[in-house]
Design a protein around this motif. Structure first.
Motif, PDB file in Angstrom:
ATOM      1  N   ILE A 100       0.838  -1.201   0.000  1.00 25.19           N
ATOM      2  CA  ILE A 100       0.000   0.000   0.000  1.00 25.19           C
ATOM      3  C   ILE A 100       0.875   1.253   0.000  1.00 25.19           C
ATOM      4  N   ALA A 101       1.958   1.228   0.787  1.00 27.89           N
ATOM      5  CA  ALA A 101       2.873   2.372   0.800  1.00 27.89           C
ATOM      6  C   ALA A 101       3.473   2.599  -0.582  1.00 27.89           C
ATOM      7  N   GLU A 102       3.799   1.516  -1.270  1.00 26.94           N
ATOM      8  CA  GLU A 102       4.354   1.639  -2.628  1.00 26.94           C
ATOM      9  C   GLU A 102       3.319   2.223  -3.580  1.00 26.94           C
ATOM     10  N   TYR A 103       2.057   1.866  -3.401  1.00 29.60           N
ATOM     11  CA  TYR A 103       1.000   2.456  -4.228  1.00 29.60           C
ATOM     12  C   TYR A 103       0.963   3.974  -4.038  1.00 29.60           C
ATOM     13  N   PHE A 104       1.021   4.416  -2.790  1.00 33.04           N
ATOM     14  CA  PHE A 104       1.019   5.850  -2.532  1.00 33.04           C
ATOM     15  C   PHE A 104       2.254   6.506  -3.137  1.00 33.04           C
ATOM     16  N   ARG A 105       3.400   5.877  -3.011  1.00 39.96           N
ATOM     17  CA  ARG A 105       4.633   6.473  -3.519  1.00 39.96           C
ATOM     18  C   ARG A 105       4.590   6.628  -5.040  1.00 39.96           C
ATOM     19  N   ARG A 106       3.958   5.661  -5.717  1.00 36.23           N
ATOM     20  CA  ARG A 106       3.930   5.694  -7.185  1.00 36.23           C
ATOM     21  C   ARG A 106       2.825   6.578  -7.753  1.00 36.23           C
TER      22      ARG A 106
END
Length: 341
Positions: free
Chosen positions: A165-171
């Motif tokens: 989920i954090a990677e989704y936000f970062r991208r």
């Protein structure tokens, strides 16, 4: 979820083209269940995928090709669990070599302690029932409390979907404009995970209950100046009715001038109209995963798949490799919307 996992197993050469074996389930007029395994599993390493879903989630994708809308409407969590136990017993009777229960959302996960007299610690009972039915191992995602791993009387691996989920936000967002807010002391741990991964500030609500019959009140927001001019994101492990979340969002906006832009959770239980209730508060987007069949994704609700994460764990368990190493490679397990288009 089983179909998604099989598709993701194709990234491993030795498991490419692995077929999905679905048990044949018959529901008799007296509500008894019969489960028959459709092929030989003698000596096989079996991974049985069954999340703790009920009729709310059935309409969102529980075996839509095999279950009629009428049957889906009658599906209960209790029947789901009984089907799981009967299937494990059938696999054991069919001489399966090893049986791993893959439960992305562990049943009765919130019943993890004896918080009042004469009640069951039901999460412990679920692990015991799986073991008695014949399971050898459990694979799950983000338990509500770590002690549940100690309740399960067999090997238990817990995967973490928060990095996905954090990677989704970062991208997908300008994280330099985001601030993380923990709505109570219990949310500090998960809030810290996101604040560190996104390199953004974290604020914490001082929430207190003045009398036993009142809802908790947000007395102050510690670190409010760090997030005041940012897009505020709240992260949780699961959302049930959305009542607690919407009350917190309204209190933050009315009492502290803090509008919440993003709400995220790992497990989309979403009972009733939980999604609508949250979005009606002015939240711009909800981000969740598919540990349970989630509502249809749209421009205000995005679903991050954990299928690739589960597939990697299944591969490592099957090949006797370390599951821990997956945690060091989770950025590569993020699944984009274009991966299977």
């Amino acid at each position: 979820m089983g179909t998604k996992i099989c598709r993701e197993l194709g990234q491993f050469p030795q498991l490419k083209g692995l077929p999905l074996c679905e048990p044949h389930v018959i529901r008799f007029a007296n509500e008894n269940l019969k489960v028959k395994i459709g092929e030989s599993v003698r000596g096989a390493d079996v991974f049985l995928v069954q999340t703790a879903a009920n009729a709310i989630h059935a309409a969102a994708g529980v075996n839509p090709e095999n279950v009629s809308p009428q049957e889906a409407a009658r599906l209960t969590l209790s029947e789901n669990l009984l089907e799981l136990l009967i299937t494990v017993d059938a696999l054991r009777g069919a001489s399966a070599g090893r049986i791993t229960v893959v439960a992305p959302y562990f049943p009765y996960v919130r019943s993890d302690k004896k918080d009042e007299p004469r009640v069951s610690i039901t999460a412990r009972l679920m692990g015991q029932l799986m073991r008695e039915a014949g399971a050898d191992r459990v694979l799950t995602v983000n338990l509500h409390a770590m002690q549940i791993m100690g309740f399960v009387p067999m090997a238990c691996d817990q995967l973490d979907a928060n990095p996905l989920i954090a990677e989704y936000f970062r991208r997908n967002y300008d994280v330099s404009k985001i601030g993380v807010l923990a709505t109570d002391a219990g949310g500090v741990k998960i809030g810290t995970v996101y604040a560190e991964r996104l390199n953004v500030p974290l604020a914490v609500c001082d929430k207190r209950r003045w009398t036993d019959n009142e809802d908790p009140e947000i007395r102050a927001v510690i670190g409010i100046e760090e997030i005041r001019d940012r897009e505020i994101a709240i992260f949780d492990d699961e959302i049930l009715t959305g009542g607690t979340m919407t009350r917190a969002i309204s209190a933050l906006k009315e009492g502290f001038g803090l509008p919440v832009s993003y709400v995220s959770c790992v497990h989309p239980v979403f009972a009733g109209n939980a999604v609508d209730r949250i979005l009606e508060t002015g939240v711009r987007r909800i981000v969740t995963t598919d540990t349970l069949p989630a509502p249809q994704a749209n421009d205000r609700l995005h679903v991050v798949s954990v299928a690739r994460l589960l597939a990697a764990a299944i591969h490592n368990i099957h090949t006797n490799m370390s599951v821990t190493q997956i945690f060091r490679e989770q950025d590569s397990l993020f699944e984009t919307e274009d991966d299977h288009s």
